[in-house]
Motif scaffolding. Structure first.
Motif, PDB file in Angstrom:
ATOM      1  N   ILE A  94       0.840  -1.209   0.000  1.00 13.70           N
ATOM      2  CA  ILE A  94       0.000   0.000   0.000  1.00 13.70           C
ATOM      3  C   ILE A  94       0.873   1.257   0.000  1.00 13.70           C
ATOM      4  CG2 ILE A  94      -1.718   1.343   1.305  1.00 13.70           C
ATOM      5  CD1 ILE A  94      -2.791  -1.395   2.359  1.00 13.70           C
ATOM      6  N   LYS A  95       1.932   1.224   0.798  1.00 15.25           N
ATOM      7  CA  LYS A  95       2.868   2.370   0.819  1.00 15.25           C
ATOM      8  C   LYS A  95       3.514   2.582  -0.547  1.00 15.25           C
ATOM      9  CE  LYS A  95       5.858   3.474   4.053  1.00 15.25           C
ATOM     10  NZ  LYS A  95       6.872   3.368   5.134  1.00 15.25           N
ATOM     11  N   GLU A  96       3.922   1.486  -1.169  1.00 12.54           N
ATOM     12  CA  GLU A  96       4.557   1.569  -2.503  1.00 12.54           C
ATOM     13  C   GLU A  96       3.580   2.138  -3.537  1.00 12.54           C
ATOM     14  OE1 GLU A  96       6.080  -2.208  -3.843  1.00 12.54           O
ATOM     15  OE2 GLU A  96       7.182  -2.480  -1.963  1.00 12.54           O
ATOM     16  N   ILE A  97       2.338   1.666  -3.489  1.00 13.87           N
ATOM     17  CA  ILE A  97       1.318   2.150  -4.423  1.00 13.87           C
ATOM     18  C   ILE A  97       1.165   3.666  -4.265  1.00 13.87           C
ATOM     19  CG2 ILE A  97      -1.196   2.161  -4.860  1.00 13.87           C
ATOM     20  CD1 ILE A  97      -1.131  -0.886  -4.153  1.00 13.87           C
ATOM     21  N   ASN A  98       1.138   4.108  -3.023  1.00 18.45           N
ATOM     22  CA  ASN A  98       0.997   5.538  -2.741  1.00 18.45           C
ATOM     23  C   ASN A  98       2.228   6.319  -3.201  1.00 18.45           C
ATOM     24  OD1 ASN A  98       1.534   7.703  -0.154  1.00 18.45           O
ATOM     25  ND2 ASN A  98      -0.340   7.902  -1.330  1.00 18.45           N
ATOM     26  N   GLU A  99       3.394   5.773  -2.938  1.00 20.61           N
ATOM     27  CA  GLU A  99       4.636   6.453  -3.350  1.00 20.61           C
ATOM     28  C   GLU A  99       4.742   6.526  -4.873  1.00 20.61           C
ATOM     29  OE1 GLU A  99       7.464   4.146  -1.162  1.00 20.61           O
ATOM     30  OE2 GLU A  99       6.988   5.175   0.729  1.00 20.61           O
ATOM     31  N   GLY A 100       4.043   5.612  -5.567  1.00 15.43           N
ATOM     32  CA  GLY A 100       4.016   5.639  -7.034  1.00 15.43           C
ATOM     33  C   GLY A 100       3.052   6.682  -7.584  1.00 15.43           C
ATOM     34  N   GLY A 101       2.351   7.402  -6.694  1.00 16.44           N
ATOM     35  CA  GLY A 101       1.502   8.510  -7.140  1.00 16.44           C
ATOM     36  C   GLY A 101       0.006   8.296  -7.004  1.00 16.44           C
ATOM     37  N   THR A 102      -0.415   7.126  -6.468  1.00 15.92           N
ATOM     38  CA  THR A 102      -1.844   6.864  -6.316  1.00 15.92           C
ATOM     39  C   THR A 102      -2.308   7.267  -4.918  1.00 15.92           C
ATOM     40  OG1 THR A 102      -1.612   4.971  -7.809  1.00 15.92           O
ATOM     41  CG2 THR A 102      -3.640   5.084  -6.528  1.00 15.92           C
ATOM     42  N   THR A 103      -3.383   8.019  -4.860  1.00 16.61           N
ATOM     43  CA  THR A 103      -3.967   8.421  -3.573  1.00 16.61           C
ATOM     44  C   THR A 103      -4.739   7.229  -3.001  1.00 16.61           C
ATOM     45  OG1 THR A 103      -4.183  10.659  -4.451  1.00 16.61           O
ATOM     46  CG2 THR A 103      -5.441  10.160  -2.463  1.00 16.61           C
ATOM     47  N   VAL A 104      -4.678   7.056  -1.679  1.00 13.45           N
ATOM     48  CA  VAL A 104      -5.285   5.880  -1.036  1.00 13.45           C
ATOM     49  C   VAL A 104      -6.237   6.316   0.080  1.00 13.45           C
ATOM     50  CG1 VAL A 104      -4.844   3.739   0.246  1.00 13.45           C
ATOM     51  CG2 VAL A 104      -3.214   4.481  -1.512  1.00 13.45           C
ATOM     52  N   LEU A 105      -7.453   5.787   0.030  1.00 11.69           N
ATOM     53  CA  LEU A 105      -8.402   5.920   1.149  1.00 11.69           C
ATOM     54  C   LEU A 105      -8.563   4.524   1.729  1.00 11.69           C
ATOM     55  CD1 LEU A 105     -10.449   7.406   2.933  1.00 11.69           C
ATOM     56  CD2 LEU A 105     -12.143   7.100   1.126  1.00 11.69           C
ATOM     57  N   LEU A 106      -8.165   4.368   2.984  1.00 10.59           N
ATOM     58  CA  LEU A 106      -8.013   3.051   3.595  1.00 10.59           C
ATOM     59  C   LEU A 106      -8.926   2.889   4.805  1.00 10.59           C
ATOM     60  CD1 LEU A 106      -6.229   0.420   4.007  1.00 10.59           C
ATOM     61  CD2 LEU A 106      -4.685   1.869   5.342  1.00 10.59           C
ATOM     62  N   VAL A 107      -9.749   1.850   4.774  1.00  5.49           N
ATOM     63  CA  VAL A 107     -10.522   1.443   5.947  1.00  5.49           C
ATOM     64  C   VAL A 107      -9.834   0.205   6.488  1.00  5.49           C
ATOM     65  CG1 VAL A 107     -12.604   0.140   6.550  1.00  5.49           C
ATOM     66  CG2 VAL A 107     -12.810   2.404   5.561  1.00  5.49           C
ATOM     67  N   GLU A 108      -9.540   0.199   7.790  1.00  5.36           N
ATOM     68  CA  GLU A 108      -8.738  -0.894   8.318  1.00  5.36           C
ATOM     69  C   GLU A 108      -9.007  -1.111   9.805  1.00  5.36           C
ATOM     70  OE1 GLU A 108      -6.669  -3.867   8.985  1.00  5.36           O
ATOM     71  OE2 GLU A 108      -6.550  -3.238   6.891  1.00  5.36           O
ATOM     72  N   GLN A 109      -9.268  -2.384  10.144  1.00  6.10           N
ATOM     73  CA  GLN A 109      -9.502  -2.771  11.537  1.00  6.10           C
ATOM     74  C   GLN A 109      -8.213  -2.672  12.354  1.00  6.10           C
ATOM     75  OE1 GLN A 109     -12.824  -3.916  12.031  1.00  6.10           O
ATOM     76  NE2 GLN A 109     -12.439  -3.567  14.182  1.00  6.10           N
ATOM     77  N   ASN A 110      -7.087  -2.969  11.698  1.00  3.50           N
ATOM     78  CA  ASN A 110      -5.786  -2.913  12.369  1.00  3.50           C
ATOM     79  C   ASN A 110      -5.328  -1.455  12.421  1.00  3.50           C
ATOM     80  OD1 ASN A 110      -3.067  -3.077  13.117  1.00  3.50           O
ATOM     81  ND2 ASN A 110      -2.776  -5.024  12.064  1.00  3.50           N
ATOM     82  N   ALA A 111      -5.815  -0.746  13.450  1.00  7.07           N
ATOM     83  CA  ALA A 111      -5.590   0.706  13.526  1.00  7.07           C
ATOM     84  C   ALA A 111      -4.114   1.056  13.625  1.00  7.07           C
ATOM     85  CB  ALA A 111      -6.346   1.280  14.724  1.00  7.07           C
ATOM     86  N   LYS A 112      -3.372   0.244  14.330  1.00  5.76           N
ATOM     87  CA  LYS A 112      -1.938   0.538  14.508  1.00  5.76           C
ATOM     88  C   LYS A 112      -1.225   0.537  13.160  1.00  5.76           C
ATOM     89  CE  LYS A 112       0.300  -0.804  18.286  1.00  5.76           C
ATOM     90  NZ  LYS A 112       0.933  -1.695  19.278  1.00  5.76           N
ATOM     91  N   LYS A 113      -1.491  -0.490  12.371  1.00  4.38           N
ATOM     92  CA  LYS A 113      -0.863  -0.581  11.048  1.00  4.38           C
ATOM     93  C   LYS A 113      -1.334   0.568  10.143  1.00  4.38           C
ATOM     94  CE  LYS A 113       1.868  -4.141  10.411  1.00  4.38           C
ATOM     95  NZ  LYS A 113       3.252  -3.897   9.977  1.00  4.38           N
TER      96      LYS A 113
END
Length: 236
Positions: free
Chosen positions: A179-198
């Motif tokens: 997910i970090k790599e995808i974002n660093e490649g220029g894609t904006t990310v909206l993330l819903v995630e149960q693992n809040a720490k991550k």
């Protein structure tokens, strides 16, 4: 600059109000995390943004255009992709067939092949298993396939719902690195995630949802150190 603005959004299931007038924005190039307990309204929010559930009130603005009433299949062509909760791969199709379905809005076959090559470079296991039925993949591999399929549409904004759900710890780390790599490649990310720490560890900003309302928002790293967030979502 905001690529996505959610304004006073209200969503109902019958007479029950699931989303109670929430507002937030996602700036271009960011990872934004929505965190909260089960039933807080996180998945409903994403499904409303991507046109799968109708909004009762409020507006969803994407790249300056009101998309509140635009159906989900048209949003793909506008540059928005959705990785749904539970992965939802086509079990009876091969990995390659699943990936090609992600590019259904794209007309240039050469560009599609180029994107496929970049997906295989990012997810080598998908190339190894390209002729295998998707239903025979492990949970982690199916999550990679769901992400790869969404990336085949060449999105500007990718919306991800619980990407780490049900995965072993080793796959969880891998998925968040991707997910970090995808974002660093220029894609904006909206993330819903149960693992809040991550989620907070990779996000730029975050919003905390409770029973259909945003109760807290701010810089993700600051929220990681917020006592109420720690107590509710980050305790081991």
């Amino acid at each position: 600059m905001a690529i996505l603005e959610v304004k006073d959004l209200e969503v109902y299931y019958g007479v029950i109000q699931a989303i109670k007038g929430i507002s937030f924005e996602v700036n271009q190039g960011e990872i934004i995390a929505l965190i909260g307990a089960n039933g807080a309204g996180k998945t409903t929010t994403l499904q409303t943004i991507t046109g799968l559930i109708p909004a009762k009130a409020g507006n969803i603005i994407y790249e300056g255009e009101d998309i509140t009433r635009i159906p989900s299949h048209k949003l793909v062509g506008m540059g928005m992709a959705h990785v749904p909760e539970g992965r939802r791969v086509f079990a009876q199709l091969t990995v390659l067939q699943n990936l090609k379905l992600g590019a259904y809005t794209r007309k240039d076959k050469g560009e599609v092949e180029e994107t496929l090559g970049s997906i295989y470079a990012r997810f080598p296991r998908l190339e190894e298993r390209k002729n295998q039925l998707a239903g025979t993949l492990s949970g982690g591999e199916q999550q990679m396939l769901a992400m790869g399929r969404a990336l085949m549409s060449h999105p500007k904004l990718i919306v991800m719902d619980e990407p780490s759900m049900g995965l072993s710890p080793i796959y969880v780390d891998e998925i968040f690195d991707i997910i970090k790599e995808i974002n660093e490649g220029g894609t904006t990310v909206l993330l819903v995630e149960q693992n809040a720490k991550k989620a907070l560890s990779i996000a730029h900003k975050a919003y905390v949802l409770e029973t259909g309302k945003i109760v807290l928002s701010g810089d993700a790293k600051e929220l990681m150190n917020d006592d109420s967030v720690k107590k509710a979502y980050l305790s081991e």
